[in-house]
Design an enzyme around this catalytic site. Structure first.
Site, PDB file in Angstrom:
ATOM      1  N   GLY A   9     -14.067 130.157  16.352  1.00 63.00           N
ATOM      2  CA  GLY A   9     -15.100 131.202  16.306  1.00 63.00           C
ATOM      3  C   GLY A   9     -14.536 132.513  15.828  1.00 63.00           C
ATOM      4  O   GLY A   9     -14.735 133.565  16.436  1.00 63.00           O
ATOM      5  N   ALA A  10     -13.818 132.454  14.691  1.00 59.80           N
ATOM      6  CA  ALA A  10     -13.093 133.658  14.233  1.00 59.80           C
ATOM      7  C   ALA A  10     -13.776 134.360  13.067  1.00 59.80           C
ATOM      8  O   ALA A  10     -13.200 135.252  12.462  1.00 59.80           O
ATOM      9  CB  ALA A  10     -11.666 133.279  13.843  1.00 59.80           C
ATOM     10  N   SER A  11     -15.004 133.982  12.770  1.00 58.85           N
ATOM     11  CA  SER A  11     -15.673 134.619  11.623  1.00 58.85           C
ATOM     12  C   SER A  11     -16.178 136.010  11.964  1.00 58.85           C
ATOM     13  O   SER A  11     -16.389 136.847  11.094  1.00 58.85           O
ATOM     14  CB  SER A  11     -16.843 133.740  11.167  1.00 58.85           C
ATOM     15  OG  SER A  11     -17.712 133.505  12.261  1.00 58.85           O
ATOM     16  N   ARG A  12     -16.399 136.278  13.252  1.00 64.49           N
ATOM     17  CA  ARG A  12     -16.940 137.591  13.636  1.00 64.49           C
ATOM     18  C   ARG A  12     -16.546 137.899  15.082  1.00 64.49           C
ATOM     19  O   ARG A  12     -15.883 137.088  15.730  1.00 64.49           O
ATOM     20  CB  ARG A  12     -18.454 137.611  13.471  1.00 64.49           C
ATOM     21  CG  ARG A  12     -19.175 136.565  14.289  1.00 64.49           C
ATOM     22  CD  ARG A  12     -20.663 136.547  13.922  1.00 64.49           C
ATOM     23  NE  ARG A  12     -21.306 135.308  14.314  1.00 64.49           N
ATOM     24  CZ  ARG A  12     -21.898 135.095  15.483  1.00 64.49           C
ATOM     25  NH1 ARG A  12     -21.906 136.048  16.385  1.00 64.49           N
ATOM     26  NH2 ARG A  12     -22.460 133.949  15.760  1.00 64.49           N
ATOM     27  N   VAL A  61     -16.948 123.119  17.282  1.00 59.14           N
ATOM     28  CA  VAL A  61     -15.916 122.832  18.287  1.00 59.14           C
ATOM     29  C   VAL A  61     -16.425 121.970  19.441  1.00 59.14           C
ATOM     30  O   VAL A  61     -15.626 121.448  20.214  1.00 59.14           O
ATOM     31  CB  VAL A  61     -15.254 124.128  18.844  1.00 59.14           C
ATOM     32  CG1 VAL A  61     -14.361 124.778  17.799  1.00 59.14           C
ATOM     33  CG2 VAL A  61     -16.288 125.085  19.390  1.00 59.14           C
ATOM     34  N   ASN A  87     -11.725 130.529  21.487  1.00 62.65           N
ATOM     35  CA  ASN A  87     -12.546 131.725  21.605  1.00 62.65           C
ATOM     36  C   ASN A  87     -14.042 131.470  21.413  1.00 62.65           C
ATOM     37  O   ASN A  87     -14.865 132.212  21.941  1.00 62.65           O
ATOM     38  CB  ASN A  87     -12.061 132.744  20.564  1.00 62.65           C
ATOM     39  CG  ASN A  87     -13.027 133.889  20.380  1.00 62.65           C
ATOM     40  OD1 ASN A  87     -13.081 134.803  21.205  1.00 62.65           O
ATOM     41  ND2 ASN A  87     -13.832 133.838  19.316  1.00 62.65           N
ATOM     42  N   SER A 139     -14.241 134.680  30.965  1.00 59.79           N
ATOM     43  CA  SER A 139     -15.107 135.857  31.132  1.00 59.79           C
ATOM     44  C   SER A 139     -15.053 136.296  32.586  1.00 59.79           C
ATOM     45  O   SER A 139     -14.847 135.465  33.488  1.00 59.79           O
ATOM     46  CB  SER A 139     -16.552 135.501  30.780  1.00 59.79           C
ATOM     47  OG  SER A 139     -17.424 136.530  31.224  1.00 59.79           O
ATOM     48  N   TYR A 152     -23.495 129.791  31.656  1.00 69.43           N
ATOM     49  CA  TYR A 152     -22.342 130.492  31.057  1.00 69.43           C
ATOM     50  C   TYR A 152     -21.207 130.668  32.081  1.00 69.43           C
ATOM     51  O   TYR A 152     -20.038 130.412  31.789  1.00 69.43           O
ATOM     52  CB  TYR A 152     -22.839 131.847  30.535  1.00 69.43           C
ATOM     53  CG  TYR A 152     -21.818 132.679  29.797  1.00 69.43           C
ATOM     54  CD1 TYR A 152     -21.453 132.366  28.486  1.00 69.43           C
ATOM     55  CD2 TYR A 152     -21.238 133.792  30.396  1.00 69.43           C
ATOM     56  CE1 TYR A 152     -20.531 133.150  27.795  1.00 69.43           C
ATOM     57  CE2 TYR A 152     -20.323 134.585  29.724  1.00 69.43           C
ATOM     58  CZ  TYR A 152     -19.972 134.254  28.423  1.00 69.43           C
ATOM     59  OH  TYR A 152     -19.051 135.028  27.750  1.00 69.43           O
ATOM     60  N   ALA A 154     -20.630 128.913  34.769  1.00 61.79           N
ATOM     61  CA  ALA A 154     -20.031 127.603  35.079  1.00 61.79           C
ATOM     62  C   ALA A 154     -19.060 127.206  33.975  1.00 61.79           C
ATOM     63  O   ALA A 154     -17.971 126.691  34.248  1.00 61.79           O
ATOM     64  CB  ALA A 154     -21.124 126.547  35.233  1.00 61.79           C
ATOM     65  N   LYS A 156     -17.350 129.157  32.029  1.00 58.53           N
ATOM     66  CA  LYS A 156     -16.142 130.001  32.044  1.00 58.53           C
ATOM     67  C   LYS A 156     -15.280 129.722  33.281  1.00 58.53           C
ATOM     68  O   LYS A 156     -14.050 129.760  33.207  1.00 58.53           O
ATOM     69  CB  LYS A 156     -16.548 131.486  31.981  1.00 58.53           C
ATOM     70  CG  LYS A 156     -17.272 131.869  30.683  1.00 58.53           C
ATOM     71  CD  LYS A 156     -16.423 131.621  29.455  1.00 58.53           C
ATOM     72  CE  LYS A 156     -17.068 132.103  28.179  1.00 58.53           C
ATOM     73  NZ  LYS A 156     -16.235 131.855  26.993  1.00 58.53           N
TER      74      LYS A 156
HETATM   75  P1  NAP Z   1     -19.893 136.371  19.020  1.00 54.13           P
HETATM   76  O1  NAP Z   1     -19.782 137.665  18.324  1.00 54.13           O
HETATM   77  O2  NAP Z   1     -21.254 135.796  19.304  1.00 54.13           O
HETATM   78  O3  NAP Z   1     -19.020 135.295  18.218  1.00 54.13           O
HETATM   79  C1  NAP Z   1     -18.987 133.961  18.664  1.00 54.13           C
HETATM   80  C2  NAP Z   1     -18.161 133.155  17.693  1.00 54.13           C
HETATM   81  O4  NAP Z   1     -18.195 131.780  18.145  1.00 54.13           O
HETATM   82  C3  NAP Z   1     -18.699 133.168  16.272  1.00 54.13           C
HETATM   83  O5  NAP Z   1     -17.625 133.266  15.362  1.00 54.13           O
HETATM   84  C4  NAP Z   1     -19.374 131.791  16.141  1.00 54.13           C
HETATM   85  O6  NAP Z   1     -19.295 131.241  14.838  1.00 54.13           O
HETATM   86  C5  NAP Z   1     -18.515 130.952  17.031  1.00 54.13           C
HETATM   87  N1  NAP Z   1     -19.194 129.727  17.450  1.00 54.13           N
HETATM   88  C6  NAP Z   1     -20.317 129.600  18.200  1.00 54.13           C
HETATM   89  N2  NAP Z   1     -20.607 128.293  18.376  1.00 54.13           N
HETATM   90  C7  NAP Z   1     -19.623 127.597  17.737  1.00 54.13           C
HETATM   91  C8  NAP Z   1     -19.352 126.209  17.577  1.00 54.13           C
HETATM   92  N3  NAP Z   1     -20.147 125.259  18.114  1.00 54.13           N
HETATM   93  N4  NAP Z   1     -18.277 125.833  16.826  1.00 54.13           N
HETATM   94  C9  NAP Z   1     -17.466 126.766  16.269  1.00 54.13           C
HETATM   95  N5  NAP Z   1     -17.667 128.097  16.403  1.00 54.13           N
HETATM   96  C10 NAP Z   1     -18.739 128.496  17.137  1.00 54.13           C
HETATM   97  O7  NAP Z   1     -19.166 136.401  20.446  1.00 54.13           O
HETATM   98  P2  NAP Z   1     -18.007 137.358  21.003  1.00 54.13           P
HETATM   99  O8  NAP Z   1     -18.649 138.430  21.790  1.00 54.13           O
HETATM  100  O9  NAP Z   1     -17.050 137.703  19.940  1.00 54.13           O
HETATM  101  O10 NAP Z   1     -17.345 136.367  22.081  1.00 54.13           O
HETATM  102  C11 NAP Z   1     -16.156 135.635  21.801  1.00 54.13           C
HETATM  103  C12 NAP Z   1     -15.711 134.948  23.087  1.00 54.13           C
HETATM  104  O11 NAP Z   1     -15.472 135.938  24.097  1.00 54.13           O
HETATM  105  C13 NAP Z   1     -16.755 133.992  23.665  1.00 54.13           C
HETATM  106  O12 NAP Z   1     -16.115 132.863  24.214  1.00 54.13           O
HETATM  107  C14 NAP Z   1     -17.395 134.812  24.765  1.00 54.13           C
HETATM  108  O13 NAP Z   1     -17.943 133.999  25.772  1.00 54.13           O
HETATM  109  C15 NAP Z   1     -16.202 135.618  25.261  1.00 54.13           C
HETATM  110  N6  NAP Z   1     -16.574 136.840  25.953  1.00 54.13           N
HETATM  111  C16 NAP Z   1     -17.266 137.841  25.335  1.00 54.13           C
HETATM  112  C17 NAP Z   1     -17.606 138.979  26.056  1.00 54.13           C
HETATM  113  C18 NAP Z   1     -18.350 140.118  25.432  1.00 54.13           C
HETATM  114  O14 NAP Z   1     -18.683 141.065  26.164  1.00 54.13           O
HETATM  115  N7  NAP Z   1     -18.617 140.111  24.145  1.00 54.13           N
HETATM  116  C19 NAP Z   1     -17.251 139.087  27.409  1.00 54.13           C
HETATM  117  C20 NAP Z   1     -16.556 138.051  28.011  1.00 54.13           C
HETATM  118  C21 NAP Z   1     -16.218 136.934  27.289  1.00 54.13           C
HETATM  119  P3  NAP Z   1     -20.435 131.519  13.709  1.00 54.13           P
HETATM  120  O15 NAP Z   1     -20.246 132.931  13.259  1.00 54.13           O
HETATM  121  O16 NAP Z   1     -20.119 130.506  12.661  1.00 54.13           O
HETATM  122  O17 NAP Z   1     -21.734 131.335  14.427  1.00 54.13           O
END
Ligand code: NAP
Length: 244
Positions: A9-12, A61, A87, A139, A152, A154, A156
């Site tokens: 999930g490293a595209s964004r 994934v 991630n 998380s 979510y 559960a 994490k």
């Molecule tokens: P995000 O901006 O929504 O990015 C999620 C990434 O996961 C995207 O690159 C997406 O790819 C990828 N993804 C989703 N489903 C996928 C799949 N089935 N196979 C491969 N890639 C997949 O989320 P984020 O905020 O950066 O969060 C990243 C991680 O940190 C997550 O695990 C999240 O639970 C955790 N986290 C975030 C926060 C927060 O406040 N943001 C807090 C605690 C934990 P596409 O672009 O191709 O869709």
């Protein structure tokens, strides 16, 4: 020799920042993504500007076979897999009384089963190398819970148990397994939240700000570095004091 880091999930969002930071540390990078848009190509170009090699691999994934192929392609391209950052993650928030079965299953599959899939297919390579570093993006809600996020939380919390068990299992092979537990981080995932909920959360954080993607990248870069080589089975909270 340069190490290879694969970030799911490293595209964004956080994943993209982690990929850039691990490139700054001199690692070749595999950018995993799922949806066909411009984001992953931009991430690869930005990483290559740092003088390391990068490839993007499309793989869901949550799918065992797709992850197996991704790990194989990684090792065929770069010769090793040294750092795995699990991630990728999604949310499908809702109160339990109204939660659809597919929303529970989707979150467990993408957030937790993916960790099994990725470790299951990366660990044999790491065991052969007799070195490796796995970092799972958990998380704060996996530690303290959150109404409206039973699925979510559960996923994490499950990730944290998985981290500790695998750390015990493969420590003797010189492979570390740790988790990072972010609090509230400003990304597309949290941008989607209602303004009032955002304000309430920010007001409750002792450091009085949301985390940045840089804050998370600092923690991951540390756990992936030699400086953390004696740390395993640990959950590193990066949450501004939101939960202690
Ligand atoms: P995000 O901006 O929504 O990015 C999620 C990434 O996961 C995207 O690159 C997406 O790819 C990828 N993804 C989703 N489903 C996928 C799949 N089935 N196979 C491969 N890639 C997949 O989320 P984020 O905020 O950066 O969060 C990243 C991680 O940190 C997550 O695990 C999240 O639970 C955790 N986290 C975030 C926060 C927060 O406040 N943001 C807090 C605690 C934990 P596409 O672009 O191709 O869709």
């Amino acid at each position: 020799m340069a190490k290879t880091a694969l970030i799911t999930g490293a595209s964004r969002g956080i994943g993209r920042e982690l990929a850039l930071r691990l490139a700054d540390e001199g690692n070749n990078i595999v950018v995993n993504y799922l949806f066909e848009d411009e984001d992953y190509a931009g991430a690869v170009a930005e990483i290559e500007k740092k003088g390391v090699k990068a490839i993007a691999i499309k793989a869901d994934v949550s799918k065992f076979g797709e992850v197996e192929a991704m790990m194989k392609q990684t090792v065929e391209t770069f010769g090793s897999i040294d750092i795995l950052v699990n991630n990728a993650g999604i949310t499908r928030d809702g109160l339990l009384a109204r939660m659809k079965e597919e929303d529970f299953d989707a979150v467990i599959n993408v957030n937790l089963k993916s960790v099994f899939n990725c470790c299951r297919h990366a660990v044999p390579y790491m065991m052969k190398q007799r070195s490796g570093c796995i970092i799972n993006m958990a998380s704060v809600v996996g530690l303290c819970g959150q109404g409206g996020q039973t699925n979510y939380s559960a996923s994490k919390a499950g990730m944290i148990g998985f981290t500790k068990s695998l750390a015990k299992e493969i420590g003797s092979r010189n492979i570390t397994v740790n988790a990072v537990a972010p609090g509230f981080v400003e990304t597309p995932m949290t941008d989607a939240m209602p303004q009032k909920a955002r304000e309430e959360i920010l007001g409750s954080i002792p450091l009085r700000r949301g985390g940045s993607v840089d804050d998370i990248a600092d923690a991951v870069a540390f756990l992936a570095s030699e400086a953390a080589s004696y740390i395993t089975g640990h959950v590193l909270s990066v949450n501004g004091g939101m939960y202690m």
